[in-house]
Design a protein around this motif. Structure first.
Motif, PDB file in Angstrom:
ATOM      1  N   THR A  94       0.821  -1.212   0.000  1.00 39.03           N
ATOM      2  CA  THR A  94       0.000   0.000   0.000  1.00 39.03           C
ATOM      3  C   THR A  94       0.856   1.264   0.000  1.00 39.03           C
ATOM      4  OG1 THR A  94      -0.174  -0.184   2.418  1.00 39.03           O
ATOM      5  CG2 THR A  94      -2.009  -1.041   1.123  1.00 39.03           C
ATOM      6  N   MET A  95       2.005   1.215   0.681  1.00 44.26           N
ATOM      7  CA  MET A  95       2.864   2.390   0.713  1.00 44.26           C
ATOM      8  C   MET A  95       3.525   2.627  -0.652  1.00 44.26           C
ATOM      9  SD  MET A  95       2.367   3.564   3.679  1.00 44.26           S
ATOM     10  CE  MET A  95       3.565   4.877   3.687  1.00 44.26           C
ATOM     11  N   LEU A  96       4.055   1.559  -1.255  1.00 48.55           N
ATOM     12  CA  LEU A  96       4.758   1.702  -2.529  1.00 48.55           C
ATOM     13  C   LEU A  96       3.813   1.964  -3.695  1.00 48.55           C
ATOM     14  CD1 LEU A  96       7.341  -1.199  -2.111  1.00 48.55           C
ATOM     15  CD2 LEU A  96       7.908   1.226  -2.285  1.00 48.55           C
ATOM     16  N   SER A  97       2.600   1.423  -3.631  1.00 45.93           N
ATOM     17  CA  SER A  97       1.691   1.510  -4.776  1.00 45.93           C
ATOM     18  C   SER A  97       0.599   2.562  -4.619  1.00 45.93           C
ATOM     19  CB  SER A  97       1.028   0.144  -5.022  1.00 45.93           C
ATOM     20  OG  SER A  97       1.983  -0.836  -5.297  1.00 45.93           O
ATOM     21  N   PHE A  98       0.268   2.956  -3.394  1.00 45.83           N
ATOM     22  CA  PHE A  98      -0.825   3.896  -3.171  1.00 45.83           C
ATOM     23  C   PHE A  98      -0.315   5.229  -2.612  1.00 45.83           C
ATOM     24  CE2 PHE A  98      -3.043   0.171  -3.921  1.00 45.83           C
ATOM     25  CZ  PHE A  98      -4.413   0.261  -3.750  1.00 45.83           C
ATOM     26  N   VAL A  99       0.290   5.168  -1.441  1.00 43.51           N
ATOM     27  CA  VAL A  99       0.544   6.390  -0.665  1.00 43.51           C
ATOM     28  C   VAL A  99       1.685   7.218  -1.240  1.00 43.51           C
ATOM     29  CG1 VAL A  99       1.168   7.307   1.611  1.00 43.51           C
ATOM     30  CG2 VAL A  99      -0.370   5.327   1.423  1.00 43.51           C
ATOM     31  N   TRP A 100       2.867   6.627  -1.363  1.00 40.87           N
ATOM     32  CA  TRP A 100       4.040   7.418  -1.753  1.00 40.87           C
ATOM     33  C   TRP A 100       3.961   8.007  -3.158  1.00 40.87           C
ATOM     34  CZ3 TRP A 100       7.730   3.398   0.818  1.00 40.87           C
ATOM     35  CH2 TRP A 100       7.850   3.712   2.177  1.00 40.87           C
ATOM     36  N   PRO A 101       3.506   7.261  -4.188  1.00 42.86           N
ATOM     37  CA  PRO A 101       3.429   7.902  -5.512  1.00 42.86           C
ATOM     38  C   PRO A 101       2.551   9.148  -5.516  1.00 42.86           C
ATOM     39  CG  PRO A 101       3.241   5.529  -5.739  1.00 42.86           C
ATOM     40  CD  PRO A 101       3.168   5.819  -4.276  1.00 42.86           C
ATOM     41  N   CYS A 102       1.414   9.091  -4.814  1.00 41.16           N
ATOM     42  CA  CYS A 102       0.515  10.249  -4.773  1.00 41.16           C
ATOM     43  C   CYS A 102       1.107  11.387  -3.950  1.00 41.16           C
ATOM     44  CB  CYS A 102      -0.843   9.834  -4.198  1.00 41.16           C
ATOM     45  SG  CYS A 102      -1.767   8.722  -5.267  1.00 41.16           S
ATOM     46  N   PHE A 103       1.746  11.037  -2.846  1.00 41.56           N
ATOM     47  CA  PHE A 103       2.361  12.061  -2.002  1.00 41.56           C
ATOM     48  C   PHE A 103       3.485  12.780  -2.748  1.00 41.56           C
ATOM     49  CE2 PHE A 103       5.732  13.051   1.183  1.00 41.56           C
ATOM     50  CZ  PHE A 103       5.082  14.118   1.804  1.00 41.56           C
ATOM     51  N   PHE A 118      -3.920   4.344   3.289  1.00 39.90           N
ATOM     52  CA  PHE A 118      -3.774   4.242   4.746  1.00 39.90           C
ATOM     53  C   PHE A 118      -4.862   3.356   5.352  1.00 39.90           C
ATOM     54  CE2 PHE A 118      -1.187   8.289   4.668  1.00 39.90           C
ATOM     55  CZ  PHE A 118      -0.053   7.715   5.207  1.00 39.90           C
ATOM     56  N   ILE A 119      -6.081   3.482   4.841  1.00 43.47           N
ATOM     57  CA  ILE A 119      -7.177   2.662   5.361  1.00 43.47           C
ATOM     58  C   ILE A 119      -6.951   1.186   5.038  1.00 43.47           C
ATOM     59  CG2 ILE A 119      -9.656   2.158   5.149  1.00 43.47           C
ATOM     60  CD1 ILE A 119     -10.051   5.197   4.630  1.00 43.47           C
ATOM     61  N   PHE A 120      -6.674   0.902   3.761  1.00 38.81           N
ATOM     62  CA  PHE A 120      -6.406  -0.483   3.356  1.00 38.81           C
ATOM     63  C   PHE A 120      -5.224  -1.050   4.130  1.00 38.81           C
ATOM     64  CE2 PHE A 120      -8.336  -0.599  -1.214  1.00 38.81           C
ATOM     65  CZ  PHE A 120      -9.573  -0.325  -0.664  1.00 38.81           C
ATOM     66  N   GLY A 160      -3.815  -0.068   7.056  1.00 37.63           N
ATOM     67  CA  GLY A 160      -4.055  -0.240   8.489  1.00 37.63           C
ATOM     68  C   GLY A 160      -4.940  -1.431   8.794  1.00 37.63           C
ATOM     69  N   ILE A 161      -6.079  -1.509   8.093  1.00 35.05           N
ATOM     70  CA  ILE A 161      -7.001  -2.627   8.314  1.00 35.05           C
ATOM     71  C   ILE A 161      -6.345  -3.952   7.924  1.00 35.05           C
ATOM     72  CG2 ILE A 161      -9.182  -3.654   7.560  1.00 35.05           C
ATOM     73  CD1 ILE A 161     -10.290  -0.833   7.272  1.00 35.05           C
ATOM     74  N   GLY A 162      -5.652  -3.945   6.767  1.00 34.96           N
ATOM     75  CA  GLY A 162      -5.027  -5.177   6.297  1.00 34.96           C
ATOM     76  C   GLY A 162      -3.951  -5.680   7.236  1.00 34.96           C
ATOM     77  N   ILE A 163      -3.098  -4.784   7.740  1.00 35.41           N
ATOM     78  CA  ILE A 163      -2.037  -5.195   8.662  1.00 35.41           C
ATOM     79  C   ILE A 163      -2.634  -5.786   9.929  1.00 35.41           C
ATOM     80  CG2 ILE A 163      -0.210  -4.327  10.182  1.00 35.41           C
ATOM     81  CD1 ILE A 163       0.463  -2.299   7.943  1.00 35.41           C
ATOM     82  N   PHE A 164      -3.672  -5.134  10.464  1.00 33.44           N
ATOM     83  CA  PHE A 164      -4.276  -5.609  11.718  1.00 33.44           C
ATOM     84  C   PHE A 164      -4.877  -7.003  11.554  1.00 33.44           C
ATOM     85  CE2 PHE A 164      -8.059  -6.156  14.375  1.00 33.44           C
ATOM     86  CZ  PHE A 164      -7.500  -6.016  15.637  1.00 33.44           C
ATOM     87  N   TYR A 165      -5.716  -7.167  10.537  1.00 35.30           N
ATOM     88  CA  TYR A 165      -6.422  -8.435  10.386  1.00 35.30           C
ATOM     89  C   TYR A 165      -5.522  -9.539   9.850  1.00 35.30           C
ATOM     90  CZ  TYR A 165     -10.842  -6.255  11.571  1.00 35.30           C
ATOM     91  OH  TYR A 165     -11.861  -5.618  12.244  1.00 35.30           O
ATOM     92  N   SER A 166      -4.547  -9.197   9.006  1.00 39.75           N
ATOM     93  CA  SER A 166      -3.618 -10.220   8.515  1.00 39.75           C
ATOM     94  C   SER A 166      -2.706 -10.693   9.652  1.00 39.75           C
ATOM     95  CB  SER A 166      -2.769  -9.662   7.367  1.00 39.75           C
ATOM     96  OG  SER A 166      -3.564  -9.333   6.269  1.00 39.75           O
TER      97      SER A 166
END
Length: 408
Positions: A332-341, A367-369, A371-377
């Motif tokens: 999520t960081m490499l594909s969602f958050v950082w490119p947009c930031f 961030f939502i995906f 956070g939720i994914g890390i917790f439940y995985s």
């Protein structure tokens, strides 16, 4: 490679997993394009000039060399090494499913790793590219076999087994698997740089992501409705006859072994660039001698890296859940958050309001995906290690002992 776990993702996420396959493909296509835009700046005559060459250089421009480069480098190395671990684990899982009871999973993982030790001697991408080519050939054969088998069972498809509601305990796992499968941003700057016609980069991104989304959605849906709730983490383990299962799984093992060198070589290259360029520039000395040969200690370190992936595969033998955890974290960081930031920071004054809004929305989704994914995985991994079902709602309910009153 990890498409063999996509029917399992449908088992965990139902129709929403299929929707996510299409939506995540769209988002990753968009973030891939804007990441490459961050490699360019425009001069006074509005001519585009490529002033950066990698994801790390973009991060250094935005967050500084000390923080930005290290953070993104760390995320890339983790993503690549975890991919290597998954390949090793997949080999062991497939062989264990093909020859049950012969030896245990850990022994199959050790045996598979033996064939990966020559990766320590890889020097150039040319040899890696040939291995990847044959890996693609094997992959096409596997997909054809599985799809043809599923189509022969069309009259028995279990459409009712695909759930419509979202199970909060299992859907984040399938979402993490899906995000992980689309993480290609690490390679895009190099890919774009080597295109004969760089103007066709966007066209290439559209074509590949549309093809990937359609194939993954169709393959995973057909695979799941064929086997229903009995779908395994790796769908080839569902094949009915042991002979067919062995043939398909052995081809998949070969494919996994041929897939390993690319992320391994990329991880080694990042590690050498970050830590082994010579004392004074980096912490450690150069790995190569004057004749452009690897030094003995460098080869031993490369062997150690292969063995490290083996040990971690033995330690965490839960293929789909581990893939989900990685996708939720680095994916999520490499594909969602950082490119947009990075896009917002570098192109703010050139962006239209809806482009800024799109970047902000994708950052929030990431961030939502994540956070939720890390917790439940992580929760699912913890339960799996304890031998419990991933979904607590499926745990056996303890029955209170019957109290027998003594006779008067």
């Amino acid at each position: 490679m990890f498409i063999v776990s996509f029917p399992y993702a449908v088992q965990q996420g139902g129709y929403w997993a299929i929707v996510a396959m299409v939506a995540v493909a769209y988002i990753c296509c968009y973030t891939g394009k804007i990441l490459v835009q961050c490699l360019y700046e425009e001069d006074e005559l509005n001519r585009r000039q490529r002033v950066r060459s990698s994801y790390v250089e973009v991060a250094e421009e935005v967050m500084g060399k000390t923080l930005g480069g290290r953070v993104v480098n760390c995320a890339q190395i983790i993503e690549l090494l975890m991919t290597c671990i998954l390949y090793v684990l997949l080999c062991g899982d497939l062989l264990d499913g093909s020859f049950p009871g012969l030896i245990n999973l850990s022994a199959w993982i050790v045996l598979s790793t033996f064939f990966l030790l020559p990766c320590a001697f890889l020097k150039t991408l040319r040899s890696v590219s040939w291995l990847s080519f044959w890996c693609t050939v094997a992959h096409m054969a596997i997909n054809a076999i599985i799809i043809i088998y599923c189509l022969t069972k069309a009259t028995e498809w279990k459409f009712a087994d695909v759930q419509i509601k979202i199970d909060i305990w299992t859907f984040p796992i399938s979402l993490g698997i899906i995000v992980f499968s689309y993480t290609s941003q690490i390679f895009l700057p190099t890919l774009e740089e080597n295109l004969i016609d760089r103007k066709k980069f966007s066209c290439m991104m559209h074509a590949t992501h549309i093809a990937a989304a359609v194939f993954k959605a169709v393959f995973s849906y057909i695979g799941f409705v064929t086997f229903g709730h009995n779908t395994e983490e790796v769908i080839t383990n569902n094949l009915p006859t042991q002979t067919l299962k062995i043939i398909v799984n052995v081809i998949l093992v070969v494919k996994a072994l041929l897939s390993y060198p690319l992320p391994y070589f990329a991880a080694v290259d990042l590690i050498e660039t970050s830590f082994f360029r010579g004392r004074g520039v980096t912490v450690f000395p150069v790995c190569w001698n004057e004749e452009n040969e690897l030094k003995i200690w460098a080869i031993l370190l490369r062997f150690g890296l292969v063995l490290l992936t083996m040990c971690l595969a033995i330690w965490i033998p839960y293929f789909a859940i581990l893939m989900s955890l990685i996708g939720s974290f680095t994916g999520t960081m490499l594909s969602f958050v950082w490119p947009c930031f990075f896009h917002l920071r570098l192109k703010w004054y050139r962006l239209r309001w809806y482009e800024k809004a799109a970047d902000v929305v994708i950052i929030l989704i990431g961030f939502i995906f994540g956070g939720i994914g890390i917790f439940y995985s992580a929760h699912a991994l913890s339960r799996a290690i304890k031998g419990l079902p991933v979904d607590p709602q499926n745990s056996p309910i303890p029955v209170a002992p019957k109290i027998v009153k003594p006779l008067p």
